[in-house]
Design a protein around this motif. Sequence first.
Motif, PDB file in Angstrom:
ATOM      1  N   VAL A   1     -20.439 -41.894  10.006  1.00 50.07           N
ATOM      2  CA  VAL A   1     -20.389 -40.511   9.532  1.00 50.07           C
ATOM      3  C   VAL A   1     -19.720 -39.626  10.590  1.00 50.07           C
ATOM      4  O   VAL A   1     -20.103 -39.646  11.773  1.00 50.07           O
ATOM      5  N   ASP A   2     -18.710 -38.868  10.202  1.00 49.42           N
ATOM      6  CA  ASP A   2     -18.037 -37.901  11.083  1.00 49.42           C
ATOM      7  C   ASP A   2     -18.826 -36.593  11.053  1.00 49.42           C
ATOM      8  O   ASP A   2     -18.846 -35.885  10.043  1.00 49.42           O
ATOM      9  N   ILE A   3     -19.502 -36.266  12.180  1.00 47.80           N
ATOM     10  CA  ILE A   3     -20.385 -35.095  12.227  1.00 47.80           C
ATOM     11  C   ILE A   3     -19.617 -33.804  11.969  1.00 47.80           C
ATOM     12  O   ILE A   3     -20.100 -32.902  11.267  1.00 47.80           O
ATOM     13  N   ALA A   4     -18.404 -33.693  12.522  1.00 46.20           N
ATOM     14  CA  ALA A   4     -17.614 -32.467  12.339  1.00 46.20           C
ATOM     15  C   ALA A   4     -17.307 -32.244  10.865  1.00 46.20           C
ATOM     16  O   ALA A   4     -17.419 -31.122  10.343  1.00 46.20           O
ATOM     17  N   VAL A   5     -16.916 -33.358  10.195  1.00 51.93           N
ATOM     18  CA  VAL A   5     -16.622 -33.249   8.760  1.00 51.93           C
ATOM     19  C   VAL A   5     -17.884 -32.900   7.986  1.00 51.93           C
ATOM     20  O   VAL A   5     -17.863 -32.070   7.065  1.00 51.93           O
ATOM     21  N   LEU A   6     -19.006 -33.505   8.382  1.00 55.63           N
ATOM     22  CA  LEU A   6     -20.269 -33.232   7.700  1.00 55.63           C
ATOM     23  C   LEU A   6     -20.677 -31.767   7.865  1.00 55.63           C
ATOM     24  O   LEU A   6     -21.090 -31.102   6.903  1.00 55.63           O
ATOM     25  N   ASN A   7     -20.536 -31.248   9.103  1.00 52.76           N
ATOM     26  CA  ASN A   7     -20.885 -29.837   9.345  1.00 52.76           C
ATOM     27  C   ASN A   7     -19.988 -28.892   8.545  1.00 52.76           C
ATOM     28  O   ASN A   7     -20.457 -27.871   8.006  1.00 52.76           O
ATOM     29  N   ALA A   8     -18.705 -29.239   8.472  1.00 53.52           N
ATOM     30  CA  ALA A   8     -17.779 -28.405   7.700  1.00 53.52           C
ATOM     31  C   ALA A   8     -18.174 -28.384   6.226  1.00 53.52           C
ATOM     32  O   ALA A   8     -18.110 -27.353   5.553  1.00 53.52           O
ATOM     33  N   GLU A   9     -18.603 -29.559   5.736  1.00 56.42           N
ATOM     34  CA  GLU A   9     -19.013 -29.641   4.334  1.00 56.42           C
ATOM     35  C   GLU A   9     -20.284 -28.832   4.095  1.00 56.42           C
ATOM     36  O   GLU A   9     -20.422 -28.152   3.061  1.00 56.42           O
ATOM     37  N   ILE A  10     -21.206 -28.888   5.058  1.00 56.52           N
ATOM     38  CA  ILE A  10     -22.439 -28.094   4.934  1.00 56.52           C
ATOM     39  C   ILE A  10     -22.113 -26.600   4.921  1.00 56.52           C
ATOM     40  O   ILE A  10     -22.660 -25.832   4.115  1.00 56.52           O
ATOM     41  N   GLU A  11     -21.197 -26.181   5.828  1.00 59.63           N
ATOM     42  CA  GLU A  11     -20.797 -24.769   5.853  1.00 59.63           C
ATOM     43  C   GLU A  11     -20.170 -24.352   4.522  1.00 59.63           C
ATOM     44  O   GLU A  11     -20.414 -23.262   4.012  1.00 59.63           O
ATOM     45  N   ARG A  12     -19.354 -25.260   3.962  1.00 56.52           N
ATOM     46  CA  ARG A  12     -18.714 -24.939   2.675  1.00 56.52           C
ATOM     47  C   ARG A  12     -19.768 -24.777   1.577  1.00 56.52           C
ATOM     48  O   ARG A  12     -19.702 -23.860   0.756  1.00 56.52           O
ATOM     49  N   ILE A  13     -20.770 -25.697   1.598  1.00 52.79           N
ATOM     50  CA  ILE A  13     -21.826 -25.644   0.581  1.00 52.79           C
ATOM     51  C   ILE A  13     -22.655 -24.366   0.732  1.00 52.79           C
ATOM     52  O   ILE A  13     -22.985 -23.682  -0.250  1.00 52.79           O
ATOM     53  N   VAL A  14     -22.983 -24.026   2.004  1.00 55.83           N
ATOM     54  CA  VAL A  14     -23.774 -22.795   2.254  1.00 55.83           C
ATOM     55  C   VAL A  14     -23.002 -21.564   1.796  1.00 55.83           C
ATOM     56  O   VAL A  14     -23.551 -20.662   1.146  1.00 55.83           O
ATOM     57  N   ALA A  15     -21.701 -21.532   2.150  1.00 56.29           N
ATOM     58  CA  ALA A  15     -20.875 -20.384   1.750  1.00 56.29           C
ATOM     59  C   ALA A  15     -20.796 -20.266   0.231  1.00 56.29           C
ATOM     60  O   ALA A  15     -20.885 -19.164  -0.332  1.00 56.29           O
ATOM     61  N   ARG A  16     -20.619 -21.418  -0.399  1.00 53.51           N
ATOM     62  CA  ARG A  16     -20.561 -21.417  -1.859  1.00 53.51           C
ATOM     63  C   ARG A  16     -21.888 -20.955  -2.448  1.00 53.51           C
ATOM     64  O   ARG A  16     -21.931 -20.216  -3.455  1.00 53.51           O
ATOM     65  N   GLY A  17     -22.996 -21.340  -1.790  1.00 57.43           N
ATOM     66  CA  GLY A  17     -24.327 -20.894  -2.242  1.00 57.43           C
ATOM     67  C   GLY A  17     -24.460 -19.380  -2.143  1.00 57.43           C
ATOM     68  O   GLY A  17     -25.034 -18.742  -3.042  1.00 57.43           O
ATOM     69  N   ASP A  18     -23.930 -18.814  -1.027  1.00 60.59           N
ATOM     70  CA  ASP A  18     -23.993 -17.355  -0.866  1.00 60.59           C
ATOM     71  C   ASP A  18     -23.214 -16.662  -1.979  1.00 60.59           C
ATOM     72  O   ASP A  18     -23.657 -15.643  -2.539  1.00 60.59           O
ATOM     73  N   VAL A  19     -22.032 -17.196  -2.299  1.00 62.03           N
ATOM     74  CA  VAL A  19     -21.216 -16.601  -3.371  1.00 62.03           C
ATOM     75  C   VAL A  19     -21.958 -16.668  -4.698  1.00 62.03           C
ATOM     76  O   VAL A  19     -22.004 -15.676  -5.462  1.00 62.03           O
ATOM     77  N   LEU A  20     -22.567 -17.796  -4.984  1.00 62.96           N
ATOM     78  CA  LEU A  20     -23.294 -17.957  -6.245  1.00 62.96           C
ATOM     79  C   LEU A  20     -24.473 -16.999  -6.324  1.00 62.96           C
ATOM     80  O   LEU A  20     -24.738 -16.406  -7.382  1.00 62.96           O
ATOM     81  N   ARG A  21     -25.193 -16.808  -5.188  1.00 68.94           N
ATOM     82  CA  ARG A  21     -26.329 -15.882  -5.200  1.00 68.94           C
ATOM     83  C   ARG A  21     -25.865 -14.453  -5.467  1.00 68.94           C
ATOM     84  O   ARG A  21     -26.506 -13.707  -6.212  1.00 68.94           O
ATOM     85  N   ARG A  22     -24.729 -14.064  -4.848  1.00 72.57           N
ATOM     86  CA  ARG A  22     -24.209 -12.712  -5.082  1.00 72.57           C
ATOM     87  C   ARG A  22     -23.805 -12.536  -6.542  1.00 72.57           C
ATOM     88  O   ARG A  22     -24.093 -11.503  -7.169  1.00 72.57           O
ATOM     89  N   GLU A  23     -23.149 -13.549  -7.075  1.00 68.60           N
ATOM     90  CA  GLU A  23     -22.716 -13.455  -8.465  1.00 68.60           C
ATOM     91  C   GLU A  23     -23.904 -13.356  -9.415  1.00 68.60           C
ATOM     92  O   GLU A  23     -23.890 -12.596 -10.390  1.00 68.60           O
ATOM     93  N   ILE A  24     -24.944 -14.147  -9.119  1.00 70.84           N
ATOM     94  CA  ILE A  24     -26.154 -14.102  -9.958  1.00 70.84           C
ATOM     95  C   ILE A  24     -26.816 -12.728  -9.851  1.00 70.84           C
ATOM     96  O   ILE A  24     -27.257 -12.140 -10.852  1.00 70.84           O
ATOM     97  N   SER A  25     -26.882 -12.176  -8.616  1.00 74.29           N
ATOM     98  CA  SER A  25     -27.491 -10.849  -8.415  1.00 74.29           C
ATOM     99  C   SER A  25     -26.727  -9.779  -9.199  1.00 74.29           C
ATOM    100  O   SER A  25     -27.316  -8.866  -9.809  1.00 74.29           O
ATOM    101  N   GLU A  26     -25.375  -9.896  -9.180  1.00 71.87           N
ATOM    102  CA  GLU A  26     -24.562  -8.919  -9.907  1.00 71.87           C
ATOM    103  C   GLU A  26     -24.805  -9.011 -11.413  1.00 71.87           C
ATOM    104  O   GLU A  26     -24.876  -7.982 -12.116  1.00 71.87           O
TER     105      GLU A  26
END
Length: 536
Positions: A499-524
């Motif tokens: 497992v490439d940790i850097a790639v894994l961390n980048a994927e986690i950041e992408r998932i978290v960011a996408r989660g933030d966008v989804l929460r904002r959209e749901i709130s709106e």
Amino acid sequence: MPDNRKEQERAELHRTIWNIANDLRGSVDGWDFKQYVLGMLFYRYISENISAYINAQEWEAGDNSFDYAAISDKEAEQARADLVATKGFFILPSELFENVRKSASTDSDLNVTLEGIFKDIESSAKGSDSEANFNGLFADIDVNSNKLGGTVAKRNEMLVKLMNGIADMKLGEQRDVTAGNSRVYHDNTIDLFGDAYEFLMGMYASNAGKSGGEYYTPQEVSELLTRLTIVGKTEVNKVYDPACGSGSLLLKFAKILGKDNVRNGFYGQEINITTYNLCRINMFLHDVGFDKFDIGHEDTLTKPLHWDDEPFEAIVSNPPYSIKWAGDDNPLLINDPRFSPAGVLAPKSKADLAFIMHSLSWLATSGTAAIVCFPGIMYRGGAEQKIRKYLIDNNYIDCVIQLPDNLFFGTSIATCIMVLKKSKSENSTLFIDASREFVKVTNSNKLTVHNIEKIVTAYANRNETQYFAKLVHNDNISAQDYNLSVSTYVEQEDTREVVDIAVLNAEIERIVARGDVLRREISEIIAEIEGSEHNG
């Protein structure tokens, strides 16, 4: 002949044998019925063997019309003494397989006829050098057994079917070939009778499961053991198996080295009477003369039968795993020169290392022994650890090889091979992890030619290969409490995905960011719904 044609011939023979054996079996269990099929195969073989021998002599003398099967018994009797001296046995023309088969279907006393013939063949060797090799050879072919049928008529019907089936096997035939002024026999392209025997044994053993596996070592394992013992040699004085079963391990030497390069012959001992008979039959079917093999029937560990023979340059064996034996219940065994050097006997419930010590004792100074072992003997404590200590401290173990699991009929256990030598050049032991050297064939694993070559090459060169072979100084083995498990010394390859940790961390950041966008959209969306309800 090209190899592919040989393989086609062999495949055709195997298909024929498979169909005949299945057709004959009926209500009789295959493993119980094997001695009838193999015994009748042997009867056909020795009938054709003696006919071919006599006919060839007569043809060479100029009598091209001579046919041993066609002459009278009275005329044939004149050659009895000479044939027993040269071939080891004698069969009257009227008792040859081909002649008995011709009238079998109309012989209401066929069972009596065959019983008498089998006794005559065994009796022909009495008082001669071949007596021990023929005595009781047909004992397991009970032509009066209820296994063949509930009545004499039913039994004879099965015997006719059996003779016809064996006769239909394409195992080489007499060819009328002109060579000068005499006829000659056509050479078989493969070892047909021997190959038929090995195929039948393998087929019955695979169907019988554990009971069959006790008597049969797969051909590719036999080849590996043979190849290990002959590294650097083109001939040996003789080969020995202390638990020889049906003899397949011994006969691999005839195939790989050539019979003439096993100078003094094939030796073995077998405790099971049926398998002992099958082993002797196997020798004859592979064209090993009566004066070139010595197979004994007795318990090797307590009543060895080859004390007076010179040490063996090649020993191969697949002894029964962890069987009970007399051990220290017999006070004489601790002083037996085979076992006494270790100062302790193998446990009564586990005879494995008793077979190892026996083999070591009878091994020539320049010889090699390769023995299949149950894995537990490599690491268990108590008496077994003390015996391993003796073997390592005296530098007798040359190599330990971990085999794949599921190689043998009747057990899925991953077995090992222990290779013994008495004249090693270095105080080290080679460990080979061959657990992944196999191909999957139906429900079993099988060693390929490539797998065998890789193992033998590693053994011969004694080079270290990561995850496969490791040369370990015996002092290091001592430090490991004489543990001989291959996994203790050969590093296991980590086949898990890296497992490439850097790639894994980048994927986690992408998932978290996408989660933030989804929460904002749901709130709106929720705010918009609530606003609509308020305005309404």
